[in-house]
Design a protein around this motif. Structure first.
Motif, PDB file in Angstrom:
ATOM      1  N   SER A  25       0.844  -1.193   0.000  1.00 17.37           N
ATOM      2  CA  SER A  25       0.000   0.000   0.000  1.00 17.37           C
ATOM      3  C   SER A  25       0.880   1.244   0.000  1.00 17.37           C
ATOM      4  O   SER A  25       1.910   1.275   0.668  1.00 17.37           O
ATOM      5  CB  SER A  25      -0.902   0.016   1.232  1.00 17.37           C
ATOM      6  N   TRP A  26       0.439   2.255  -0.727  1.00 20.16           N
ATOM      7  CA  TRP A  26       1.185   3.502  -0.878  1.00 20.16           C
ATOM      8  C   TRP A  26       0.267   4.673  -0.566  1.00 20.16           C
ATOM      9  O   TRP A  26      -0.902   4.666  -0.935  1.00 20.16           O
ATOM     10  CB  TRP A  26       1.687   3.637  -2.310  1.00 20.16           C
ATOM     11  N   ASP A  27       0.806   5.687   0.092  1.00 17.89           N
ATOM     12  CA  ASP A  27       0.090   6.936   0.328  1.00 17.89           C
ATOM     13  C   ASP A  27       0.399   7.899  -0.811  1.00 17.89           C
ATOM     14  O   ASP A  27       1.539   7.967  -1.286  1.00 17.89           O
ATOM     15  CB  ASP A  27       0.542   7.582   1.640  1.00 17.89           C
ATOM     16  N   VAL A  28      -0.590   8.643  -1.233  1.00 24.51           N
ATOM     17  CA  VAL A  28      -0.422   9.667  -2.271  1.00 24.51           C
ATOM     18  C   VAL A  28      -0.356  11.014  -1.562  1.00 24.51           C
ATOM     19  O   VAL A  28      -1.229  11.350  -0.770  1.00 24.51           O
ATOM     20  CB  VAL A  28      -1.593   9.640  -3.276  1.00 24.51           C
ATOM     21  N   TYR A  29       0.690  11.785  -1.846  1.00 22.74           N
ATOM     22  CA  TYR A  29       0.860  13.082  -1.198  1.00 22.74           C
ATOM     23  C   TYR A  29       0.465  14.246  -2.093  1.00 22.74           C
ATOM     24  O   TYR A  29       0.067  15.294  -1.603  1.00 22.74           O
ATOM     25  CB  TYR A  29       2.300  13.258  -0.715  1.00 22.74           C
ATOM     26  N   GLU A  30       0.595  14.084  -3.390  1.00 21.55           N
ATOM     27  CA  GLU A  30       0.240  15.145  -4.332  1.00 21.55           C
ATOM     28  C   GLU A  30      -0.045  14.488  -5.671  1.00 21.55           C
ATOM     29  O   GLU A  30       0.670  13.586  -6.096  1.00 21.55           O
ATOM     30  CB  GLU A  30       1.391  16.147  -4.462  1.00 21.55           C
ATOM     31  N   CYS A  31      -1.103  14.954  -6.334  1.00 19.71           N
ATOM     32  CA  CYS A  31      -1.434  14.401  -7.644  1.00 19.71           C
ATOM     33  C   CYS A  31      -2.331  15.376  -8.388  1.00 19.71           C
ATOM     34  O   CYS A  31      -3.323  15.860  -7.836  1.00 19.71           O
ATOM     35  CB  CYS A  31      -2.141  13.046  -7.479  1.00 19.71           C
ATOM     36  N   SER A  32      -1.995  15.662  -9.642  1.00 20.67           N
ATOM     37  CA  SER A  32      -2.819  16.548 -10.461  1.00 20.67           C
ATOM     38  C   SER A  32      -3.798  15.746 -11.324  1.00 20.67           C
ATOM     39  O   SER A  32      -4.567  16.327 -12.075  1.00 20.67           O
ATOM     40  CB  SER A  32      -1.930  17.432 -11.347  1.00 20.67           C
ATOM     41  N   LEU A  33      -3.779  14.430 -11.204  1.00 28.35           N
ATOM     42  CA  LEU A  33      -4.670  13.568 -11.972  1.00 28.35           C
ATOM     43  C   LEU A  33      -5.881  13.184 -11.129  1.00 28.35           C
ATOM     44  O   LEU A  33      -5.844  13.259  -9.901  1.00 28.35           O
ATOM     45  CB  LEU A  33      -3.938  12.285 -12.387  1.00 28.35           C
TER      46      LEU A  33
END
Length: 150
Positions: free
Chosen positions: A125-133
């Motif tokens: 599992s991975w945390d997302v910190y920033e994404c423009s999608l």
């Protein structure tokens, strides 16, 4: 994205901007450093471990990996700290298990924002910190690695 920490697993970070990505995989966490409490830094710890014939501890503190690649190549690495990683999929180097090639999910909804999303690559599992999608676009981007299996 940052890999969620599991006991005795390595930290990892994946950053993608445009067509480029960079990754880093932290040291193997074997919790062996407690044997050398007198070491004031990593160099001393490795030296003490080697002097004591403790190869596992020394290797665990020298096992940092990192590199760069392009998404359009199918997430292939073109520059890495370990030259034998060149040409490999970044997902292989991120220590995803074999099911990482089969299972990719982005969990959460767009209205909550990307920081509430969780990316699942195989059993990791991975945390997302920033994404423009959007969530769906991110999932498609991560799945795009299957398109280029040369």
């Amino acid at each position: 994205m940052r890999k969620k920490k599991k006991q005795l697993s390595s930290d990892a970070i994946l950053v993608a901007v445009g067509d480029h990505f960079n990754y880093i995989v932290g040291r193997e966490s074997l919790d062996l450093h407690t044997r050398y409490r007198d070491a004031s830094n990593t160099v001393e710890l490795v030296d003490l471990a080697l002097q004591n014939g403790d190869r596992d501890t020394a290797i665990s503190h020298l096992s940092l990996a990192g590199g760069h690649g392009t998404i359009s190549s199918g997430w292939k690495i073109d520059c890495a700290l370990q030259p034998w990683h060149h040409g490999k999929s970044v997902f292989d180097c991120l220590l995803c298990n074999s099911s990482c090639n089969e299972e990719v999910r982005v969990i959460g909804n767009d209205s909550a924002g990307c920081m509430a999303w969780e990316v699942v690559l195989g059993n990791d599992s991975w945390d997302v910190y920033e994404c423009s999608l959007s969530r769906d676009e991110l999932q498609q981007l991560l799945l795009s690695r299957k398109m280029s299996k040369l």
